[in-house]
Write a protein that holds these residues in place. Structure first.
Motif, PDB file in Angstrom:
ATOM      1  N   VAL A 145     -90.355  89.305  69.303  1.00 34.10           N
ATOM      2  CA  VAL A 145     -89.691  89.573  68.024  1.00 34.10           C
ATOM      3  C   VAL A 145     -90.365  90.750  67.332  1.00 34.10           C
ATOM      4  O   VAL A 145     -89.695  91.606  66.718  1.00 34.10           O
ATOM      5  CB  VAL A 145     -89.716  88.317  67.132  1.00 34.10           C
TER       6      VAL A 145
ATOM      7  N   LYS B 236     -88.502  91.692  58.288  1.00 32.93           N
ATOM      8  CA  LYS B 236     -88.130  90.358  57.814  1.00 32.93           C
ATOM      9  C   LYS B 236     -86.680  90.044  58.166  1.00 32.93           C
ATOM     10  O   LYS B 236     -86.349  88.911  58.560  1.00 32.93           O
ATOM     11  CB  LYS B 236     -88.319  90.305  56.293  1.00 32.93           C
TER      12      LYS B 236
ATOM     13  N   GLN C  80     -86.527  89.071  61.838  1.00 31.08           N
ATOM     14  CA  GLN C  80     -87.037  87.706  62.038  1.00 31.08           C
ATOM     15  C   GLN C  80     -86.012  86.672  61.593  1.00 31.08           C
ATOM     16  O   GLN C  80     -85.758  85.681  62.286  1.00 31.08           O
ATOM     17  CB  GLN C  80     -88.338  87.530  61.257  1.00 31.08           C
ATOM     18  N   ASP C  81     -85.403  86.878  60.430  1.00 32.03           N
ATOM     19  CA  ASP C  81     -84.401  85.946  59.924  1.00 32.03           C
ATOM     20  C   ASP C  81     -83.182  85.893  60.842  1.00 32.03           C
ATOM     21  O   ASP C  81     -82.599  84.818  61.061  1.00 32.03           O
ATOM     22  CB  ASP C  81     -83.972  86.349  58.513  1.00 32.03           C
TER      23      ASP C  81
ATOM     24  N   THR D 279     -84.056  83.870  63.943  1.00 33.03           N
ATOM     25  CA  THR D 279     -84.110  82.453  63.577  1.00 33.03           C
ATOM     26  C   THR D 279     -82.707  81.873  63.440  1.00 33.03           C
ATOM     27  O   THR D 279     -82.426  80.755  63.905  1.00 33.03           O
ATOM     28  CB  THR D 279     -84.885  82.270  62.258  1.00 33.03           C
TER      29      THR D 279
ATOM     30  N   VAL E 299     -81.127  81.475  66.951  1.00 29.54           N
ATOM     31  CA  VAL E 299     -81.750  80.376  67.694  1.00 29.54           C
ATOM     32  C   VAL E 299     -81.258  79.038  67.153  1.00 29.54           C
ATOM     33  O   VAL E 299     -80.917  78.125  67.918  1.00 29.54           O
ATOM     34  CB  VAL E 299     -83.283  80.463  67.620  1.00 29.54           C
ATOM     35  N   ARG E 300     -81.196  78.919  65.829  1.00 27.91           N
ATOM     36  CA  ARG E 300     -80.772  77.665  65.206  1.00 27.91           C
ATOM     37  C   ARG E 300     -79.346  77.308  65.599  1.00 27.91           C
ATOM     38  O   ARG E 300     -78.997  76.130  65.691  1.00 27.91           O
ATOM     39  CB  ARG E 300     -80.884  77.773  63.691  1.00 27.91           C
TER      40      ARG E 300
ATOM     41  N   ASP F  12     -85.430  81.500  74.017  1.00 26.33           N
ATOM     42  CA  ASP F  12     -86.712  82.127  74.302  1.00 26.33           C
ATOM     43  C   ASP F  12     -86.831  82.290  75.808  1.00 26.33           C
ATOM     44  O   ASP F  12     -86.865  81.304  76.544  1.00 26.33           O
ATOM     45  CB  ASP F  12     -87.848  81.265  73.759  1.00 26.33           C
TER      46      ASP F  12
ATOM     47  N   ASP G 238     -83.838  75.620  73.813  1.00 25.74           N
ATOM     48  CA  ASP G 238     -83.968  77.030  73.455  1.00 25.74           C
ATOM     49  C   ASP G 238     -85.137  77.686  74.182  1.00 25.74           C
ATOM     50  O   ASP G 238     -85.384  78.877  74.001  1.00 25.74           O
ATOM     51  CB  ASP G 238     -84.167  77.163  71.934  1.00 25.74           C
TER      52      ASP G 238
END
Length: 369
Positions: free
Chosen positions: A53, A67, A70-71, A74, A77-78, A84, A114
């Motif tokens: 990342v 940032k 990264q968000d 996330t 992935v959620r 990964d 994941d």
């Protein structure tokens, strides 16, 4: 992590500001916003599983803040869009095999995790022992080898141990071991599989395996193909759960013909009657493939506890399935502390009647006279 689009995801663009990540025909993740073109054209192509990342944020510096990157990762992935791709370190001495050689397996693992690379590494480090004495053992071993399990010990009679296995090994290391050396391979295995082909076949060896596993605290999976065309997968006999002899006691406790069944089993064990098997290749293969899936789930932890104290019964004619709970038998001769006295209600019990003559005591009147 090293983000990568999951292998089964398709991206469908609606318009300039809307796209759909198609997970299945029943599930999708819709993405809307002015940043959709940026996501599709610049961000996702960089998510190739080779960059962390942080490296991804550095590559997109000047386009997206770190940032925001990264968000975004996330969020993806959620919603099961990105996984990964980083693998755990392989076991020392294990042959290096690329997950790309098993695309179907990786797609399966990515459906439930994941971090499919970590699950792949667990499979490559795993050692499984398969114990049996029939061609069903060969089918089970071949199915397990197709799942890239690191090593399989085939514990079987000499005439069966090498039959038809050389061509199915693939990335799996196969070792052939005689039944007399079962005690050498059971301890330390990630899972032991006992294969029972028929109702009254191989029972003595499975009792021996059961007690061996109880002694060393080893989990083992029971497979059985019945003469009625049923595949029994499980239970997994784990420390503290019901054991093989618990199941045997409960089955026999519910039989009206327990005496005839006991005689039948004894005659087969003594060699007076031939062993009967469901020697039908499609049934053997169905059981083997289903058992391989359950083994992968156990080894990777996808659904590891599902078959502990539970038996999955597949009717191979109707393809219907049912899951049965197996409770510990309070007076099990193998795993219960109460192992004294009469255990089985169906045991042969010799009834002895003894007649005793006890002198009649004299009455008080007779004594006075």
């Amino acid at each position: 992590m090293k983000p990568r689009l999951k292998p089964f995801i398709n991206i469908v663009r609606d318009d300039e500001t809307t796209c759909c990540f198609m997970i299945s025909e029943r599930e999708l993740f819709r993405c809307r916003g002015k940043s959709v073109p940026l996501l599709l054209d610049q961000v996702l192509p960089l998510m190739d599983g080779e960059r962390t990342v942080e490296a991804l944020a550095a590559k997109l510096e000047g386009t997206l803040p770190a940032k925001a990157v990264q968000d975004l990762v996330t969020l993806l992935v959620r919603n099961h869009v990105v996984m990964d791709a980083e693998e755990e370190a392989p076991a020392a001495g294990a042959p290096g095999v690329s997950p790309a050689a098993y695309p179907g397996l990786m797609t399966f693992l990515a459906r439930f995790s994941d971090r499919p690379g970590a699950l792949w590494s667990r499979l490559r480090r795993a050692r499984v022992a398969v114990v049996g004495d029939s061609p069903l053992l060969t089918e089970v071993t071949a199915a397990l080898a197709s799942c890239a399990i690191g090593a399989i010990d085939v514990v079987a009679p000499p005439e069966l141990a090498g039959a038809g296995l050389a061509e199915v090994a693939g990335a799996t290391t196969l070792r052939r071991v005689g039944l007399d050396r079962m005690g050498e391979v059971v301890p330390g295995a990630d899972l032991v599989i006992g294969v029972q082909d028929g109702e009254f076949c191989f029972g003595a060896r499975l009792k021996e395996l059961n007690r061996m596993c109880l002694e060393v605290g080893q989990s083992w999976l029971h497979l059985r193909l019945t003469l009625e065309g049923e595949a029994w997968i499980g239970p997994v006999y784990a420390p503290g759960s019901a054991c093989f002899e618990c199941l045997t006691c409960r089955l026999q406790s519910n039989l009206k013909s327990w005496k005839e069944n006991a005689q039948h089993e004894r005659r087969i064990a003594e060699g007076q009657l031939p062993e009967q098997r469901m020697d039908f290749l499609p049934f053997r293969q169905q059981l083997a493939q289903a058992a391989a899936v359950e083994t992968v789930k156990f080894l990777t932890g996808i659904d590891g506890a599902r078959l502990i104290s539970h038996c999955l019964v597949l009717d191979l004619l109707s393809q219907e399935s049912s899951l049965h709970t197996v409770l510990r038998y309070p007076r099990c001769p193998a795993c219960s502390r109460l192992q004294t006295g009469r255990i089985y209600p169906w045991d042969e019990d010799e009834l002895k009647l003894e007649r005793m003559l006890i002198p009649r005591p004299k009455s008080a009147g007779n004594a006075a006279s």
